[in-house]
Motif scaffolding. Structure first.
Motif, short mmCIF file in Angstrom:
data_model
loop_
_atom_site.label_atom_id
_atom_site.label_comp_id
_atom_site.label_asym_id
_atom_site.label_seq_id
_atom_site.Cartn_x
_atom_site.Cartn_y
_atom_site.Cartn_z
N ASP A 177 8.56 8.76 1.31
CA ASP A 177 9.23 7.51 2.11
C ASP A 177 8.20 6.58 2.67
OD1 ASP A 177 11.38 9.33 2.17
OD2 ASP A 177 11.05 10.36 3.97
N ILE A 178 8.98 5.30 2.50
CA ILE A 178 8.05 4.19 2.89
C ILE A 178 8.58 3.68 4.41
CG2 ILE A 178 7.55 1.68 2.45
CD1 ILE A 178 8.25 2.21 -0.51
N VAL A 179 7.52 3.74 5.39
CA VAL A 179 7.87 3.35 6.65
C VAL A 179 7.64 1.92 6.82
CG1 VAL A 179 6.92 3.59 9.18
CG2 VAL A 179 7.03 5.37 7.43
N TYR A 180 8.80 1.02 6.79
CA TYR A 180 8.52 -0.41 6.82
C TYR A 180 8.17 -0.83 8.05
CZ TYR A 180 10.81 -0.59 2.32
OH TYR A 180 11.23 -0.39 0.70
N PRO A 181 7.33 -1.98 8.44
CA PRO A 181 6.98 -2.48 9.56
C PRO A 181 8.34 -3.03 10.44
CG PRO A 181 5.43 -3.25 7.88
CD PRO A 181 6.67 -2.62 7.15
N GLU A 216 0.81 -1.37 -0.06
CA GLU A 216 0.01 0.09 -0.02
C GLU A 216 0.90 1.25 0.10
OE1 GLU A 216 -2.65 -0.31 3.41
OE2 GLU A 216 -3.89 -1.98 2.16
N GLN A 217 1.86 1.32 0.85
CA GLN A 217 2.85 2.36 0.73
C GLN A 217 3.72 2.58 -0.64
OE1 GLN A 217 4.50 3.34 4.76
NE2 GLN A 217 4.16 1.21 5.03
N SER A 218 4.04 1.63 -1.13
CA SER A 218 4.62 1.57 -2.16
C SER A 218 3.79 2.20 -3.46
CB SER A 218 5.18 0.15 -2.70
OG SER A 218 6.02 -0.38 -1.61
N GLU A 219 2.74 1.44 -3.49
CA GLU A 219 1.56 1.95 -4.35
C GLU A 219 1.47 3.69 -4.34
OE1 GLU A 219 0.32 0.91 -7.09
OE2 GLU A 219 1.54 -0.90 -6.88
N LYS A 220 1.19 4.31 -3.08
CA LYS A 220 1.04 5.47 -2.67
C LYS A 220 2.31 6.33 -3.19
CE LYS A 220 -1.33 5.95 0.72
NZ LYS A 220 -1.95 6.10 2.37
N ALA A 221 3.57 5.66 -2.77
CA ALA A 221 4.50 6.56 -3.21
C ALA A 221 4.77 6.53 -4.81
CB ALA A 221 5.78 5.88 -2.36
#
Length: 871
Positions: free
Chosen positions: A554-558, A511-516
């Motif tokens: 930026d992607i906040v990885y879990p 989800e974060q990658s797609e948003k980025a």
């Protein structure tokens, strides 16, 4: 209430002498036509007839409804679908129907029942009886034919329409049905039509919950058996019949009966309420719902096909689990990570806001009265005080901001603050998951899977499935003679939990990658528009530099934190460590999440390195703080500007272990003086050492420890005297005989700490700083030292006496060879070699004898200290 789609009919008007409308003319023509022999109308069946050709249809039954007696016509009507069927205790409509029963009966009486019949006859309903279980109402009525009123015939197209009077209950039922069909009422609970049927038998209202309405009717005969053809003629008007089963003539079962199976449940309800108690060819029939045929037919099939049914059932359960439960589990795990639908998140936000408001109010009040706020915070964390912890925390936070590549191992002795450091580093991260291995190992299978599921947010979890699948596999093996492979173990269940967790982590990262990516595309399009006139920027006289697009989001990885990794290396569920290490390597290699391991086991780096052989392990090692930083920490927690000499000496002796300092602070806050608190901690440490290391509790405990008590006592003596002892020097001591296993097990138990230098063990220190003080006090204990000294000397003498026996045997054999002249044929050199060996053995025997003699003297001296006073 019943929903009606038409207004009240004209026949409810009291004016009977006015001309009839077109509807009245149609009714007059219908009543003037000859009536069929059947008391039921063909139109009452909701299903299509099997016979499209009227010539092929069976003739209707000859039995009529209630026959008129004299001038009074008596009969019963069945209004169906006015109540919802009783489908179960959880159906709320049945309780609402019970509440509305009086209003429903009132509406049936006033709306559906006519006041006048053709010919001016009075229609009077004697009483109404509700059958809520089967969704209908019985209406008992009477019609007095003597009250008929004659009127002039109405002219239709120049012809006089003669109205045929009501002569029987069939005519009454036909008229009432026509009026109900004109209104076309629809029930509110199922949107089906409300219909009316004449009752030919004797109504029977029962509310037994053990006999719910079903498609199967048991028709009992009180008299000779009714033929199959006659039963079909009697029951076919109520709906499509699937089958009629007659009792064999040879059967002795009493009463005799037949089973009629309808296509739908509502058709069976019609037949039961309208035909029960009727007389067919001189035989009275009683109708009941056949519970055995409806409820147990599935069980009968399963009993007849056990092997197939078991496999199909397990397959369906597995399919339902995969299709339905797996997405639910992924949702719950993802919700545990994001806390999007967690009530505690919003409660904490509200409490935080209230706390800020309270602090602001206090500050304003203090400024109003001219007071100064004390900014000293007594809850300063260790990481905020110790510069070494700050450096390690910043290093860990920086790593967690990068793209996942290889996992991190935070190591250090017990109580060094490893977990606190990691929790502080991930405190502000939005997506984190913590797995505590200490709560999972040494647990039963059900508790193990349930606790891991709770830590991961895995729900629903079927902890009993392992037992059920194993039992099913045993049953299939017994039935078929071959294993079905249905049994699943705990390891497979844990693998499935981790697989669902991986899906949830992948969803967050994706989800974060797609948003980025979308943000980058938007930024890139804007830059192209701006750079359409000038795509390059001149930098002085140098080359042109292309315009760069905006930075990607930026992607906040879990972050997955695995605490207590390999704390209990040999435990009941020790396979968990290898499984988690393999899972963590997969997350890092696929760049799904960061994985941080916390361990105090020195062998943890080797286990983790095997999972990522081509990459370097990111190692963060925590050591004890020095005396200066320890004092800063204690003063900050106690709110002291200056520390007393007693407190300083206690902290200096206690060392920089975080858990020991916290315990000291708690005892001082509880009112204990610093020396007393320190002595209490040392006494507790001595008790731990004696229980874990010396196994003072029982003889069984001594057998379970992986080292000998004499070996640990030697370590205690050396570390009580010296702060650090050489690893190789201790390993070559006569009590260890060059073995390393005992020292490795002591380190795993936290009794000692092995210091590495140049990638090899170099020296040994106490496992905790306070342990060195405990070692000194244990050595100073005269009785304990004497006891352990005697046991150590006995162990040494046993070993030395064994050597002496071996040397004596060899010496005896060599002396016999010289005495018998057995070497004469060998030569002079062989004799010299034997004599030299004899001399060596003699010297060794002498040295060993001196050792044993000295040890015996020392043993007697120690035993004298343990001698009773009256002995």
């Amino acid at each position: 209430m019943l929903a009606l789609r038409a207004s009240r009919p004209a026949w409810r008007s009291p004016a009977l002498s006015r001309p009839l409308s077109a509807q009245s003319q149609s009714l007059r023509l219908l009543l003037a036509s000859p009536l069929p022999r059947s008391p039921l109308l063909r139109s009452i069946s909701t299903t299509r007839s099997l016979y499209d050709d009227a010539s092929l249809a069976p003739s209707p039954p000859t039995t009529t409804a209630v026959k008129p007696t004299g001038n009074i016509i008596k009969g019963t009507l069945w209004f169906e679908n006015v109540y919802p069927l009783n489908t179960g205790l959880l159906d709320p409509r049945r309780y609402l129907a019970r509440f509305l029963s009086q209003s429903v009966e009132k509406e049936v009486r006033e709306v559906f029942m006519p006041k006048k019949l053709p010919g001016g006859l009075e229609f009077s309903s004697v009483r109404l009886e509700s059958n809520r279980k089967e969704g209908g109402v019985y209406v008992y009525y009477e019609v007095d034919k003597t009250a008929a009123v004659t009127s002039e015939p109405e002219l239709v197209d120049g012809k006089a329409m003669v109205e045929k009077p009501i002569e029987s209950a069939d005519d009454v039922a036909k008229f009432v049905k026509l009026q109900v069909d004109k209104r076309a009422p629809v029930a509110w609970f199922n949107l089906n039509r409300i219909d009316v049927l004449p009752v030919r038998g004797e109504p029977w209202v029962e509310d037994m919950p053990g006999r719910p309405p079903v498609e199967f009717l048991r028709v009992e005969f009180d008299g000779p058996d009714v033929h199959l053809e006659q039963l079909f003629k009697e029951f076919r008007p109520f709906g499509r019949i699937m089958d009629i089963t007659m009792l064999p003539a040879s059967s002795k079962e009493d009463p005799r009966y037949a089973t009629v199976q309808f296509l739908r449940k509502t058709q069976a309800i019609r037949a039961k309420n309208c035909v029960h108690g009727d007389v067919i060819d001189g035989t009275r029939i009683s109708i009941h719902y056949d519970k055995r045929s409806s409820r147990h037919r599935g069980f009968e099939w399963i009993a007849a096909h056990q092997r197939i049914a078991l496999i199909i059932g397990l397959g369906l359960f597995a399919g339902i689990t995969y299709i339905i439960f797996d997405p639910i589990r992924v949702f719950y795990i993802q919700n545990k990570l994001t806390k999007k639908y967690t009530a505690s998140k919003y409660i904490n936000m509200a409490l935080h806001w209230l706390h800020n408001q309270q602090v602001t109010l206090i500050q304003k009040t203090a400024r109003l009265f001219g007071a100064k706020m004390n900014k000293q915070d007594s809850a300063i964390e260790a990481e905020d005080v110790w510069s070494a912890r700050k450096m390690e925390a910043e290093r860990l936070e920086k790593y967690l901001q990068e793209t996942p590549d290889n996992f991190v191992l935070v190591s250090g002795p017990r109580g060094s603050g490893k977990s606190d450091l990691v929790m502080k580093a991930v405190e502000k991260l939005p997506y984190k998951l913590v797995v505590n291995c200490q709560d999972l190992v040494d647990q039963s299978e059900i508790a193990f899977s349930s606790r891991l599921a709770a830590q991961l947010g895995y729900f629903p979890v079927f902890s009993f499935w392992n037992s059920i699948s194993g039992f099913a596999d045993t049953i299939v093996t017994a039935l078929t003679g071959a294993k079905a492979g249905l049994a699943t173990n705990t390891e497979a269940q844990i693998e499935h939990m981790l697989e669902m967790t991986t899906r949830a982590l992948e969803n967050l990262t994706h989800e974060q990658s797609e948003k980025a990516r979308k943000i980058s595309e938007r930024v890139g399009n804007k830059d192209e528009v701006k750079a359409s006139s000038k795509s390059e920027i001149d930098v002085g006289d140098g080359p042109t530099v292309p315009v760069a697009a905006g930075p990607p989001a930026d992607i906040v990885y879990p972050v997955v934190v695995i605490d207590g990794f390999m704390t209990k290396e040999k435990s009941r569920n020790d396979f968990l460590y290898e499984t988690l290490a393999r899972w963590g390597a997969m997350l890092e290699e696929n760049r799904i999440a960061h994985v941080v391991f916390i361990s105090n086991n020195p062998s943890a780096p080797r286990v983790l390195s095997r999972q990522q052989a081509s990459k370097t392990l990111e190692l963060v090692h925590l050591a004890d703080a020095d005396t200066e930083n320890s004092m800063i920490f204690v003063r900050a927690r106690l709110g002291l500007v200056f520390a007393s000499s007693e407190l300083m000496s206690s902290v200096e002796a206690l060392g920089g272990r975080l858990t020991d300092l916290e315990l000291l602070i708690q005892k001082i806050k509880a009112g204990a003086p610093a020396p007393d608190a320190f002595n209490d901690i040392v006494a507790k440490s001595i008790a731990e050492i004696r229980k874990v290391g010396l196994a003072d509790d029982s003889a069984e405990a001594k057998k379970s420890i992986p080292w000998r008590t004499e070996q640990l006592w030697k370590v205690i003596q050396l570390l009580g005297k010296y702060e650090e002892v050489g690893y190789d020097e201790l390993r070559m001591n006569p009590l260890f005989w060059g073995e390393e296993e005992a020292l490795s097990q002591m380190e795993s138990a936290g009794l000692i700490n092995v210091i590495h230098h140049n990638s090899r063990p170099y020296s040994i220190r106490a496992g905790r700083p306070v342990y060195r003080v405990a070692f000194q006090r244990m050595v100073a204990d005269t009785k304990l030292s004497a006891t352990m000294g005697v046991r150590t000397l006995k162990r040494l003498m046993v070993k030395e006496e064994g050597k002496i026996r071996d040397w004596e045997d060899e010496l005896t054999k060599l002396s016999n060879v010289l005495a018998t002249g057995g070497v004469a044929s060998v030569g002079r050199e062989a004799r010299r070699g034997i004599e030299s060996r004899i001399d060596y053995l003699g010297r060794q025997l002498g040295a060993s004898a001196k050792k044993c003699e000295a040890w015996t003297v020392e043993e007697d001296r120690l035993k004298a200290k343990l001698k009773l006073a009256d002995a």
